[in-house]
Enzyme design. Structure first.
Site, short mmCIF file in Angstrom:
data_model
loop_
_atom_site.label_atom_id
_atom_site.label_comp_id
_atom_site.label_asym_id
_atom_site.label_seq_id
_atom_site.Cartn_x
_atom_site.Cartn_y
_atom_site.Cartn_z
N ARG A 227 38.74 16.51 -32.96
CA ARG A 227 38.50 15.44 -32.00
C ARG A 227 37.01 15.35 -31.68
NH1 ARG A 227 41.83 16.35 -27.00
NH2 ARG A 227 43.49 15.38 -28.23
N ARG B 27 43.05 22.22 -15.64
CA ARG B 27 43.63 21.39 -16.70
C ARG B 27 42.53 20.44 -17.18
NH1 ARG B 27 49.28 20.91 -17.03
NH2 ARG B 27 48.80 19.76 -18.94
N LYS B 28 42.91 19.45 -17.98
CA LYS B 28 41.92 18.50 -18.48
C LYS B 28 41.41 17.61 -17.35
CE LYS B 28 45.21 14.87 -19.82
NZ LYS B 28 45.72 14.03 -20.92
N GLY C 9 55.32 10.10 -27.62
CA GLY C 9 56.34 10.92 -28.25
C GLY C 9 56.95 12.00 -27.38
N GLY D 285 50.36 8.49 -25.01
CA GLY D 285 50.43 7.05 -25.27
C GLY D 285 50.49 6.21 -24.03
#
Length: 542
Positions: free
Chosen positions: A73, A187-188, A437, A443
């Site tokens: 990434r 976390r992110k 997913g 998403g």
């Protein structure tokens, strides 16, 4: 528990889960000096925690679905790429033949597939030479900083976001060298800078929205947007306004408060919004003031009706120049696609493209004299200016082709569904259909007018076992009346999904059946032919 360095003393005395223990023992950035050794050893010989966890600090993701073939990434602030950078990316994925591909992400970013660990040092060197990097692009780090994809060319922009997204990226990553201050977050963390009144970014952890105060242009601050398995909600106003030269310091103040006090044991509760809700927005504002200093109240950020569509050819703010919004089916590109896009950017435009959060591209700087030639280019057969109403709004995560978390094969299912429904139905306008997913919501399902979250369900009609299925949410939207979608129906088997969507589109979104199905000549067939020819280890799950 051994803490890795004085910079991580904020972890002392806290109950840490296994992941946090690994992060505390050895910071992810610390593997940087070992990358050459890893490349020579081969992935089979690398320490498991370094391989599967710490390499993510350098953008390299171990994928159990494709052992030995990694996802890499990048960091692309504001989604701005020049033709040389695109060609470099093309040459990287091209090295891996049918195993190599490139996905545009929902953070105006790129993810490269099929990358080998043995190539990582050379790839990082080439990316750096091209002005790109991968540092801290994954896991518990500040992610790619997003902004207005039309920054600098938008006739309706309030501010050009590019200087601010670049400044924030440099601050968060220490000029791309890695920033230990923010390399071990709970976390992110997602950062965004809006540039226009319809540049809706309230799904991020912190958003700077341009607004004038006493004749000075600055930013209103919003906090706590979240899309996750635990919670989905848009950001809350901090009731704070800052000058442009204060955005990094304020971001650092807020990040440090969360870093030092956020949840470190129950990982699903580790996101910033969870901490913010536990404290309360007013109490948190007081904490920020104690560290940052007095905050000017927000004079009021304004959002227009809804984000504009970028598709088609539109005039830029620069006289005689245009931008072209092109549809990239589910955001997936191969090496040839990338090379052709780079060439098109040079042949018709300024040599630059922009990535959008809905996984498409914008070609910029097209002169009026070049428009006819551009519109005749066969490239637009692959990446049309005017896709079907459903294809236009379709966004999809990676799916279980590569991702071990995904429960469904979102990418090609989303493509197939959009193709078939656009052929059968006429819709009055573009419909946002977001596929993810798994409940982690890469998403962004709950942002879609229709959101589909992968799950498993019992086989229909008395069949045996479990099958791929989707939970369906409705009425997610952006703009002044923004709202997160609400769950409408759970566990729809994949075999029944098309009929469910068709009925919904007719009943709720004004779709009309075509008298005869449209014979599409869109990119679907090219995409599916290429997709089906991927190497054995990369083939979609059944």
């Amino acid at each position: 528990m051994v803490i890795s360095s004085p910079a991580k003393q904020f972890l002392q005395g806290k109950k840490l889960n296994k992941i946090e223990q690994n992060k505390a023992f050895k910071d992810g950035l610390d593997v940087g000096d070992e990358l050459e050794n890893f490349a020579q050893l081969g992935w089979e010989q690398v320490d498991k925690t370094d391989l599967e966890l710490r390499l993510k600090w350098y953008g390299m993701f171990w994928r159990p679905k494709t052992p030995g073939k990694f996802m890499l990434r990048l960091r692309i602030p504001n989604g701005v790429l020049n033709s040389h950078q695109i060609k470099v990316v093309a040459s990287i994925v091209g090295r891996y033949g049918e195993d190599g591909s490139c996905d545009i992400t929902t953070r105006q970013n790129l993810q490269l597939r099929g990358v080998l660990l043995s190539d990582l040092p050379e790839i990082l060197k080439r990316l750096e030479e091209a002005g790109l990097n991968t540092i801290q692009s994954g896991f518990d780090n500040p992610r790619n900083v997003t902004g207005n994809p039309l920054a600098g060319i938008d006739p309706l922009e309030i501010v050009d976001t590019r200087p601010y997204t670049t400044e924030l990226q440099n601050f968060l990553t220490n000029q791309g060298k890695g920033n230990h201050e923010f390399s071990n977050l709970p976390r992110k963390w997602n950062t965004a800078v809006a540039g226009a009144r319809d540049n809706f970014l309230l799904h991020n952890d912190i958003i700077f929205h341009p607004v004038e105060h006493d004749g000075v242009m600055g930013f209103g601050v919003w906090l706590g947007g979240i899309l996750s398995s635990q919670m989905n909600d848009y950001a809350l106003p901090l009731n704070a306004w800052v000058k442009p030269n204060e955005i990094c310091r304020l971001t650092g103040t807020i990040l440090t408060l969360w870093r030092d006090n956020g949840e470190r044991n129950n990982r699903p509760k580790g996101r910033f919004r969870m901490y913010l809700d536990s404290v309360g927005i007013e109490a948190f504002r007081t904490m920020v003031v104690e560290k940052f200093g007095p905050l000017t109240p927000d004079p009021g950020s304004v959002f227009e009706d809804k984000p504009r569509s970028f598709y088609g050819i539109h005039p830029q703010k620069q006289t005689g120049l245009h931008y072209a919004g092109m549809h990239v089916p589910v955001g997936r590109l191969n090496a040839e696609d990338l090379q052709d896009l780079a060439s098109a950017s040079l042949n018709y435009g300024s040599g630059e493209i922009r990535l959008t959060e809905d996984q498409n591209i914008i070609l910029v700087g097209l002169s009026t004299t070049n428009l006819d030639k551009f519109q005749a280019d066969p490239l637009l057969q692959r990446f049309p200016l005017e896709p079907g109403s459903i294809a236009a709004g379709t966004v999809s995560c990676t799916g279980n082709t590569y991702c071990s978390f995904a429960l469904t094969n979102t990418k090609d299912q989303a493509m197939a569904m959009a193709h078939e429904l656009d052929a059968e139905l006429i819709l009055p306008e573009e419909i946002k259909v977001h596929w993810t997913g798994c409940p982690n919501s890469c998403g962004q399902a709950y942002m879609g007018a229709i959101g589909l979250t992968g799950t498993k369900a019992r086989a229909p009609n008395g069949g045996q076992g479990m099958v791929e299925a989707y939970d369906l949410s409705l009425e997610g939207r952006q703009g002044p009346d923004a709202q997160i979608g609400t769950l409408h129906r759970k566990g729809i088997p994949g075999s029944e999904l098309k009929d469910v969507l068709r009925e919904l589109l007719i009943e709720r979104f004004g779709a009309q059946p075509r008298s005869q199905p449209k014979q599409n000549s869109d990119p679907f067939s090219n995409f599916m032919n290429w997709f089906s020819n991927l190497g054995e280890n990369s083939s979609p799950s059944p």
